[in-house]
Design an enzyme around this catalytic site. Structure first.
Site, PDB file in Angstrom:
ATOM      1  N   ARG A  54       0.836  -1.198   0.000  1.00  0.00           N
ATOM      2  CA  ARG A  54       0.000   0.000   0.000  1.00  0.00           C
ATOM      3  C   ARG A  54       0.875   1.253   0.000  1.00  0.00           C
ATOM      4  O   ARG A  54       1.988   1.253   0.505  1.00  0.00           O
ATOM      5  CB  ARG A  54      -0.913   0.014   1.218  1.00  0.00           C
ATOM      6  N   LYS A 195      -8.358  -2.614   0.739  1.00  0.00           N
ATOM      7  CA  LYS A 195      -8.399  -1.716   1.892  1.00  0.00           C
ATOM      8  C   LYS A 195      -9.254  -0.481   1.639  1.00  0.00           C
ATOM      9  O   LYS A 195      -9.731   0.152   2.583  1.00  0.00           O
ATOM     10  CB  LYS A 195      -6.980  -1.316   2.294  1.00  0.00           C
ATOM     11  N   HIS A 214     -10.564  -4.415  12.380  1.00  0.00           N
ATOM     12  CA  HIS A 214      -9.430  -5.044  11.704  1.00  0.00           C
ATOM     13  C   HIS A 214      -8.988  -6.216  12.578  1.00  0.00           C
ATOM     14  O   HIS A 214      -8.103  -6.090  13.420  1.00  0.00           O
ATOM     15  CB  HIS A 214      -8.309  -4.021  11.532  1.00  0.00           C
ATOM     16  N   SER A 234       0.790  -6.547  12.301  1.00  0.00           N
ATOM     17  CA  SER A 234       1.653  -7.503  11.620  1.00  0.00           C
ATOM     18  C   SER A 234       2.705  -8.075  12.555  1.00  0.00           C
ATOM     19  O   SER A 234       3.343  -7.349  13.317  1.00  0.00           O
ATOM     20  CB  SER A 234       2.345  -6.818  10.432  1.00  0.00           C
ATOM     21  N   LYS A 238      -1.735 -13.005  14.680  1.00  0.00           N
ATOM     22  CA  LYS A 238      -3.192 -12.976  14.496  1.00  0.00           C
ATOM     23  C   LYS A 238      -3.679 -14.139  13.626  1.00  0.00           C
ATOM     24  O   LYS A 238      -4.611 -14.854  13.999  1.00  0.00           O
ATOM     25  CB  LYS A 238      -3.588 -11.632  13.877  1.00  0.00           C
ATOM     26  N   THR A 239      -3.028 -14.325  12.488  1.00  0.00           N
ATOM     27  CA  THR A 239      -3.449 -15.393  11.577  1.00  0.00           C
ATOM     28  C   THR A 239      -3.152 -16.769  12.160  1.00  0.00           C
ATOM     29  O   THR A 239      -3.992 -17.674  12.135  1.00  0.00           O
ATOM     30  CB  THR A 239      -2.740 -15.238  10.214  1.00  0.00           C
ATOM     31  N   ASP A 253      -9.455 -11.129   8.530  1.00  0.00           N
ATOM     32  CA  ASP A 253      -8.907  -9.766   8.537  1.00  0.00           C
ATOM     33  C   ASP A 253      -9.889  -8.646   8.827  1.00  0.00           C
ATOM     34  O   ASP A 253      -9.530  -7.692   9.513  1.00  0.00           O
ATOM     35  CB  ASP A 253      -8.240  -9.499   7.178  1.00  0.00           C
ATOM     36  N   ARG A 318       2.168 -11.950  -1.510  1.00  0.00           N
ATOM     37  CA  ARG A 318       0.783 -12.138  -1.074  1.00  0.00           C
ATOM     38  C   ARG A 318       0.038 -13.124  -1.966  1.00  0.00           C
ATOM     39  O   ARG A 318       0.418 -13.381  -3.110  1.00  0.00           O
ATOM     40  CB  ARG A 318       0.035 -10.796  -1.134  1.00  0.00           C
TER      41      ARG A 318
END
Length: 526
Positions: A54, A195, A214, A234, A238-239, A253, A318
């Site tokens: 981004r 996003k 988020h 990041s 979390k994942t 997400d 990604r």
């Protein structure tokens, strides 16, 4: 030729307009018209060129009457005049005229009560496939009566003149809330479209009493509706921690919390690929197949097997894929009101406890703070980490003042009696370079205890620097590590860094001038 009404956007005389093509046909179109390849498993691989992530400095919101008063203007939400927006919009429309156009009409929001219809107009088939994967895909019946609420127009091939347009570079990501438009020029990075949808939802949902978040979300598979949320920036896990074979994945997400519970905003996942392996993350590894879109991953030119360790194009490799590529995905992506919320932080100071139970006020404080930390570097003599704060764990995507999101969270936590925990997945026994990373099995045991309710029943003590309630025991976890000071050899250094981090929290929170006093007072006492 059917044009599906794209003339109203100023896109004239298209060569063709192809709407809601299947993943197979979009893959064929991309291979025919773009420089892209297939991997060994059939996923479409694209390179995004200059922009491999981004570009926040190129993101602007139109300064429009009726909207401007609500926007939290600053570094994250920068103004562009309506006139400049219209000028760039006109150039994007002119650029896309006389070309082949790909349209995807889909939805954001798995709860029909809060669903937003999103039309995506692309010059590249690969990007249309990306949004086919990321949005909720309509049925044929839903397509017949489809009417878009918001439109994203994406023209990566158009390079703007920054000086002429009054922007920062050749790229621009522009949102107009009155025109219900997102304009993206100059960047082929798919995350800009994803996003932008999230930013739009975070503007629209609070007006309906819904909190946009988020976070990842999973749910017990016993029919109880027991839902849990995992917030984290990041590198916090979390994942990894929300991927649980014993629980269904609602989403990885972006979610909304409405009247009836949690719902996934998206219809897909956008996962990092760097250092991916079948052993560590089998669900993601298995999802990379025909229908998925990979960005900037390096593959063997002969076998087409990806090398997930190769960072030569970017570390931010990604893959996008439909959420139902995950075996235990919850379809549709809705769940009940959460019983447990977990804030994940990777504290490189090593002073936060492995787990703390938060009061409602503390929950709002740590939610707004959105803390994690990055190591200062590997140079000799540099041992202190660098604090990273991201408002509500997602500051680049929050158009409104942070107090709006905090108030919604506080109201919902109180109404539904949610247990909220702060879990440190960072360092213990010392800061980065001295201590060690928190044991993943221990963290998993803590998460399990939080989710099954046993952690809410143990005895707690209050630590002195942050005022956090720390459990004295936790099932399947060595009690010695629960108080972080216990495992530090240098107790004075622990005190010094605990005071330092507490001070960083207090200093960061000073910018939230609209925050109620009870939330401010729930933070550390530096």
């Amino acid at each position: 030729m059917e044009t599906y009404g794209i003339e109203k956007y100023g896109i004239l005389n298209p060569k063709s307009v192809k709407r809601n093509l299947s993943a197979a046909v979009l893959t064929e179109e991309a291979l025919r018209t773009e420089p892209c390849r297939l991997t060994d498993k059939g996923a479409l691989l694209v390179e995004t060129g200059k922009y491999t992530g981004r570009s926040p400095k190129d993101r602007f919101i139109a300064d429009e009457k009726g909207v401007s008063e609500e926007i939290n203007w600053g570094n994250e939400n920068k103004k562009i005049s309506p006139e400049a927006f219209d000028r760039i919009y006109g150039k994007v429309a002119a650029y896309l005229s006389n070309r082949d156009i790909y349209v995807f009409d889909g939805f954001a929001g798995a709860d029909p009560k809060f669903r937003v219809s999103i039309r995506v107009i692309n010059e590249y088939a690969s990007q249309n496939l990306f949004m086919h994967d990321m949005l909720l895909r309509p049925t044929e019946k839903e397509l017949k009566g489809y009417k878009e609420d918001f439109t994203i127009i994406c023209a990566p091939g158009l390079k703007l003149d920054a000086k002429v347009e009054g922007i920062n570079s050749e790229a621009a990501i522009l949102i107009s809330f009155t025109k219900h438009l997102v304009i993206i020029a100059g960047s082929k990075y798919g995350g800009e479209m994803k996003k932008s949808v999230f930013s739009v939802m975070n503007y629209l949902l609070p007006h309906k009493g819904v909190l946009g978040m988020h976070c990842s979300a999973n749910m017990a598979q016993d029919g109880s509706g027991d839902t849990a949320l995992f917030f984290g920036l990041s590198g916090t896990g979390k994942t990894t921690l929300s991927a649980d074979p014993n629980r269904g994945l609602i989403g990885d997400d972006e979610h909304g919390w409405g009247d009836d519970g949690i719902f996934n905003i998206e219809g897909g996942c956008y996962a990092k690929c760097i250092d991916l392996s079948a052993e560590k993350e089998p669900e993601i590894f298995g999802a990379i197949r025909h229908g998925a879109v990979m960005e900037n991953v390096v593959i063997d030119p002969v076998t087409r097997v990806p090398d997930y360790t190769d960072k030569s194009l970017t570390e931010n490799t990604r893959v996008a894929y439909p959420v139902d590529f995950i075996p235990n995905a919850v379809i549709p992506g809705v769940g009940g009101h959460p019983k447990t919320i977990i804030f994940l932080t990777a504290d490189a100071y090593g002073v936060l406890p492995p787990v703390a139970k938060l009061t409602n006020e503390q929950a709002m404080y740590y939610f707004v703070s959105g803390y994690t930390s990055k190591v200062a570097g590997t140079e000799r003599g540099i041992t202190d980490p660098v604090c990273t704060f991201s408002t509500c764990f997602g500051s680049p995507f929050l158009p409104l003042d942070s107090s709006r999101y905090a108030e919604l969270l506080g109201q919902k936590i109180e109404k539904h009696g949610v247990n909220v925990y702060l879990i440190n997945t960072g360092w213990t026994g010392g800061p980065y370079g001295v201590g060690k990373r928190m044991s993943l099995p221990a963290t998993r045991a803590i998460v399990t205890a939080a989710l099954n309710g046993s952690l809410a029943k143990v005895a707690y003590e209050t630590e002195p620097f942050f005022g956090l309630a720390v459990p004295k025991t936790c099932p399947n976890v060595d009690a010695e590590i629960l108080n972080p000071k216990n495992v530090w050899k240098d107790k004075k250094e622990y005190d010094r860094l605990a005071k330092k981090l507490a001070g960083e929290f207090v200093e960061n929170f000073k910018k939230y001038t609209h925050m109620p006093a009870n939330i401010v007072n729930a933070g550390p006492k530096a």
